[in-house]
Design a protein around this motif. Structure first.
Motif, PDB file in Angstrom:
ATOM      1  N   ARG A   1      12.221   6.450   9.483  1.00  0.00           N
ATOM      2  CA  ARG A   1      11.659   6.703  10.819  1.00  0.00           C
ATOM      3  C   ARG A   1      10.607   7.811  10.795  1.00  0.00           C
ATOM      4  NH1 ARG A   1      14.354   3.716  14.496  1.00  0.00           N
ATOM      5  NH2 ARG A   1      16.502   3.153  14.037  1.00  0.00           N
ATOM      6  N   GLU A   2      10.851   8.872  10.018  1.00  0.00           N
ATOM      7  CA  GLU A   2       9.880   9.971   9.935  1.00  0.00           C
ATOM      8  C   GLU A   2       8.556   9.475   9.360  1.00  0.00           C
ATOM      9  OE1 GLU A   2      12.861  13.780   9.127  1.00  0.00           O
ATOM     10  OE2 GLU A   2      12.075  12.641   7.430  1.00  0.00           O
ATOM     11  N   LEU A   3       8.637   8.737   8.251  1.00  0.00           N
ATOM     12  CA  LEU A   3       7.410   8.254   7.621  1.00  0.00           C
ATOM     13  C   LEU A   3       6.702   7.241   8.516  1.00  0.00           C
ATOM     14  CD1 LEU A   3       5.527   8.442   5.239  1.00  0.00           C
ATOM     15  CD2 LEU A   3       6.930   6.739   4.048  1.00  0.00           C
ATOM     16  N   ALA A   4       7.478   6.388   9.174  1.00  0.00           N
ATOM     17  CA  ALA A   4       6.883   5.416  10.102  1.00  0.00           C
ATOM     18  C   ALA A   4       6.122   6.130  11.212  1.00  0.00           C
ATOM     19  CB  ALA A   4       7.972   4.517  10.684  1.00  0.00           C
ATOM     20  N   ALA A   5       6.697   7.197  11.740  1.00  0.00           N
ATOM     21  CA  ALA A   5       6.036   7.959  12.798  1.00  0.00           C
ATOM     22  C   ALA A   5       4.792   8.674  12.262  1.00  0.00           C
ATOM     23  CB  ALA A   5       7.010   8.975  13.398  1.00  0.00           C
ATOM     24  N   MET A   6       4.887   9.213  11.035  1.00  0.00           N
ATOM     25  CA  MET A   6       3.752   9.941  10.440  1.00  0.00           C
ATOM     26  C   MET A   6       2.532   9.050  10.257  1.00  0.00           C
ATOM     27  SD  MET A   6       4.985  12.569   7.482  1.00  0.00           S
ATOM     28  CE  MET A   6       6.505  11.893   6.889  1.00  0.00           C
ATOM     29  N   ILE A   7       2.764   7.837   9.751  1.00  0.00           N
ATOM     30  CA  ILE A   7       1.616   6.976   9.461  1.00  0.00           C
ATOM     31  C   ILE A   7       1.455   5.840  10.464  1.00  0.00           C
ATOM     32  CG2 ILE A   7       1.473   7.567   7.021  1.00  0.00           C
ATOM     33  CD1 ILE A   7       2.961   5.083   6.308  1.00  0.00           C
ATOM     34  N   LYS A   8       2.252   5.892  11.527  1.00  0.00           N
ATOM     35  CA  LYS A   8       2.140   4.950  12.640  1.00  0.00           C
ATOM     36  C   LYS A   8       2.257   3.495  12.186  1.00  0.00           C
ATOM     37  CE  LYS A   8      -0.599   8.127  15.426  1.00  0.00           C
ATOM     38  NZ  LYS A   8      -0.464   9.315  14.616  1.00  0.00           N
ATOM     39  N   ILE A   9       3.367   3.233  11.486  1.00  0.00           N
ATOM     40  CA  ILE A   9       3.652   1.887  10.989  1.00  0.00           C
ATOM     41  C   ILE A   9       5.094   1.551  11.341  1.00  0.00           C
ATOM     42  CG2 ILE A   9       4.008   0.556   8.860  1.00  0.00           C
ATOM     43  CD1 ILE A   9       1.564   1.783   7.724  1.00  0.00           C
ATOM     44  N   ASN A  10       5.371   0.287  11.529  1.00  0.00           N
ATOM     45  CA  ASN A  10       6.710  -0.189  11.846  1.00  0.00           C
ATOM     46  C   ASN A  10       7.726   0.281  10.792  1.00  0.00           C
ATOM     47  OD1 ASN A  10       9.022  -2.059  11.822  1.00  0.00           O
ATOM     48  ND2 ASN A  10       7.861  -3.166  13.376  1.00  0.00           N
ATOM     49  N   PRO A  11       8.864   0.806  11.209  1.00  0.00           N
ATOM     50  CA  PRO A  11       9.890   1.252  10.257  1.00  0.00           C
ATOM     51  C   PRO A  11      10.343   0.166   9.278  1.00  0.00           C
ATOM     52  CG  PRO A  11      10.424   2.018  12.456  1.00  0.00           C
ATOM     53  CD  PRO A  11       9.253   1.098  12.595  1.00  0.00           C
ATOM     54  N   ASN A  12      10.320  -1.092   9.705  1.00  0.00           N
ATOM     55  CA  ASN A  12      10.710  -2.179   8.797  1.00  0.00           C
ATOM     56  C   ASN A  12       9.781  -2.252   7.587  1.00  0.00           C
ATOM     57  OD1 ASN A  12      12.853  -2.939  10.452  1.00  0.00           O
ATOM     58  ND2 ASN A  12      11.602  -4.424  11.578  1.00  0.00           N
ATOM     59  N   THR A  13       8.505  -1.943   7.800  1.00  0.00           N
ATOM     60  CA  THR A  13       7.531  -1.945   6.707  1.00  0.00           C
ATOM     61  C   THR A  13       7.852  -0.830   5.713  1.00  0.00           C
ATOM     62  OG1 THR A  13       5.866  -2.821   8.213  1.00  0.00           O
ATOM     63  CG2 THR A  13       5.057  -1.814   6.182  1.00  0.00           C
ATOM     64  N   ILE A  14       8.189   0.339   6.232  1.00  0.00           N
ATOM     65  CA  ILE A  14       8.565   1.467   5.374  1.00  0.00           C
ATOM     66  C   ILE A  14       9.839   1.114   4.604  1.00  0.00           C
ATOM     67  CG2 ILE A  14       9.192   3.917   5.311  1.00  0.00           C
ATOM     68  CD1 ILE A  14       6.313   3.384   6.350  1.00  0.00           C
ATOM     69  N   GLN A  15      10.801   0.533   5.296  1.00  0.00           N
ATOM     70  CA  GLN A  15      12.066   0.155   4.655  1.00  0.00           C
ATOM     71  C   GLN A  15      11.824  -0.817   3.500  1.00  0.00           C
ATOM     72  OE1 GLN A  15      15.128   1.476   5.209  1.00  0.00           O
ATOM     73  NE2 GLN A  15      15.710   0.303   3.416  1.00  0.00           N
ATOM     74  N   LYS A  16      10.912  -1.760   3.703  1.00  0.00           N
ATOM     75  CA  LYS A  16      10.591  -2.737   2.658  1.00  0.00           C
ATOM     76  C   LYS A  16       9.967  -2.039   1.443  1.00  0.00           C
ATOM     77  CE  LYS A  16       8.509  -7.266   2.049  1.00  0.00           C
ATOM     78  NZ  LYS A  16       7.800  -8.374   2.688  1.00  0.00           N
ATOM     79  N   ALA A  17       9.086  -1.075   1.696  1.00  0.00           N
ATOM     80  CA  ALA A  17       8.469  -0.318   0.601  1.00  0.00           C
ATOM     81  C   ALA A  17       9.529   0.497  -0.133  1.00  0.00           C
ATOM     82  CB  ALA A  17       7.368   0.588   1.136  1.00  0.00           C
ATOM     83  N   TYR A  18      10.394   1.171   0.599  1.00  0.00           N
ATOM     84  CA  TYR A  18      11.461   1.965  -0.019  1.00  0.00           C
ATOM     85  C   TYR A  18      12.391   1.081  -0.843  1.00  0.00           C
ATOM     86  CZ  TYR A  18      10.590   6.481   2.354  1.00  0.00           C
ATOM     87  OH  TYR A  18      10.072   7.684   2.773  1.00  0.00           O
ATOM     88  N   LYS A  19      12.695  -0.103  -0.326  1.00  0.00           N
ATOM     89  CA  LYS A  19      13.573  -1.031  -1.050  1.00  0.00           C
ATOM     90  C   LYS A  19      12.932  -1.430  -2.380  1.00  0.00           C
ATOM     91  CE  LYS A  19      16.256  -5.227  -0.531  1.00  0.00           C
ATOM     92  NZ  LYS A  19      15.934  -6.601  -0.694  1.00  0.00           N
ATOM     93  N   SER A  20      11.625  -1.723  -2.360  1.00  0.00           N
ATOM     94  CA  SER A  20      10.906  -2.080  -3.589  1.00  0.00           C
ATOM     95  C   SER A  20      10.871  -0.907  -4.561  1.00  0.00           C
ATOM     96  CB  SER A  20       9.479  -2.523  -3.274  1.00  0.00           C
ATOM     97  OG  SER A  20       9.484  -3.746  -2.598  1.00  0.00           O
TER      98      SER A  20
ATOM     99  N   GLN B   1       0.835  -1.203   0.000  1.00  0.00           N
ATOM    100  CA  GLN B   1       0.000   0.000   0.000  1.00  0.00           C
ATOM    101  C   GLN B   1       0.871   1.255   0.000  1.00  0.00           C
ATOM    102  OE1 GLN B   1      -3.506   0.159   2.600  1.00  0.00           O
ATOM    103  NE2 GLN B   1      -3.167  -2.001   3.059  1.00  0.00           N
ATOM    104  N   ILE B   2       1.935   1.235   0.805  1.00  0.00           N
ATOM    105  CA  ILE B   2       2.849   2.380   0.856  1.00  0.00           C
ATOM    106  C   ILE B   2       3.533   2.539  -0.496  1.00  0.00           C
ATOM    107  CG2 ILE B   2       4.965   3.268   1.937  1.00  0.00           C
ATOM    108  CD1 ILE B   2       3.956   1.677   4.497  1.00  0.00           C
ATOM    109  N   TYR B   3       3.986   1.433  -1.059  1.00  0.00           N
ATOM    110  CA  TYR B   3       4.610   1.440  -2.389  1.00  0.00           C
ATOM    111  C   TYR B   3       3.652   2.056  -3.414  1.00  0.00           C
ATOM    112  CZ  TYR B   3       6.556  -0.454  -6.736  1.00  0.00           C
ATOM    113  OH  TYR B   3       7.055  -0.588  -8.009  1.00  0.00           O
ATOM    114  N   ASP B   4       2.412   1.566  -3.434  1.00  0.00           N
ATOM    115  CA  ASP B   4       1.417   2.067  -4.392  1.00  0.00           C
ATOM    116  C   ASP B   4       1.147   3.557  -4.205  1.00  0.00           C
ATOM    117  OD1 ASP B   4       1.203  -0.481  -5.437  1.00  0.00           O
ATOM    118  OD2 ASP B   4      -0.724  -0.930  -4.481  1.00  0.00           O
ATOM    119  N   GLU B   5       1.022   3.980  -2.957  1.00  0.00           N
ATOM    120  CA  GLU B   5       0.754   5.393  -2.685  1.00  0.00           C
ATOM    121  C   GLU B   5       1.928   6.274  -3.121  1.00  0.00           C
ATOM    122  OE1 GLU B   5      -2.067   7.253  -0.975  1.00  0.00           O
ATOM    123  OE2 GLU B   5      -2.774   5.584  -2.183  1.00  0.00           O
ATOM    124  N   LEU B   6       3.135   5.828  -2.837  1.00  0.00           N
ATOM    125  CA  LEU B   6       4.302   6.630  -3.230  1.00  0.00           C
ATOM    126  C   LEU B   6       4.468   6.661  -4.749  1.00  0.00           C
ATOM    127  CD1 LEU B   6       6.784   5.756  -0.360  1.00  0.00           C
ATOM    128  CD2 LEU B   6       5.777   7.989  -0.843  1.00  0.00           C
TER     129      LEU B   6
END
Length: 123
Positions: A39-58, A15-20
């Protein structure tokens, strides 16, 4: 900025990947614009940083963003991204058509289905 549907069957990182990608391709996020840190995005949308990292990696693997070590993640040039996105969508369309053919549907049925999708209010 980023909308997450907690009831969706789609994984959060997808979902994060699609939105970005939507924000990048619609030029809300400009070429070479710095994305929020993991960390900033994880805090903004209240999601684990590992999830954000996975989206960024993709996003990086699919050439939507690039990373500058120690600085952050940045949006790639949108002209190049548009052609990449079209190629990705062609691959998805090809996979969908292949699946429909495996179900035994003929070309005419698939073409009619595509026409209905392109013009949903007709016929």
């Amino acid at each position: 900025m980023i909308l997450i549907d907690n009831n969706s069957s789609k994984a959060l990182y997808e979902q994060i990947y699609d939105e970005l990608t939507r924000l990048i391709l619609s030029k809300v996020l400009k070429p070479d614009e710095k994305l929020p840190s993991v960390r900033e995005l994880a805090a903004m949308i209240k999601i684990n940083p590992n999830t954000i990292q996975k989206a960024y990696k993709s996003l990086e693997e699919n050439n939507y963003i690039y990373t500058v070590k120690g600085v952050g993640n940045f949006v790639k040039d949108s002209i190049e991204l548009r052609s990449i996105h079209i190629r990705n969508m062609e691959e998805k369309l090809s996979e969908a058509i292949k699946s429909l053919k495996e179900l035994g549907l003929n070309d005419e049925y698939i073409i009619d289905l595509v026409r209905k999708i392109l013009k949903p209010n007709v016929g």
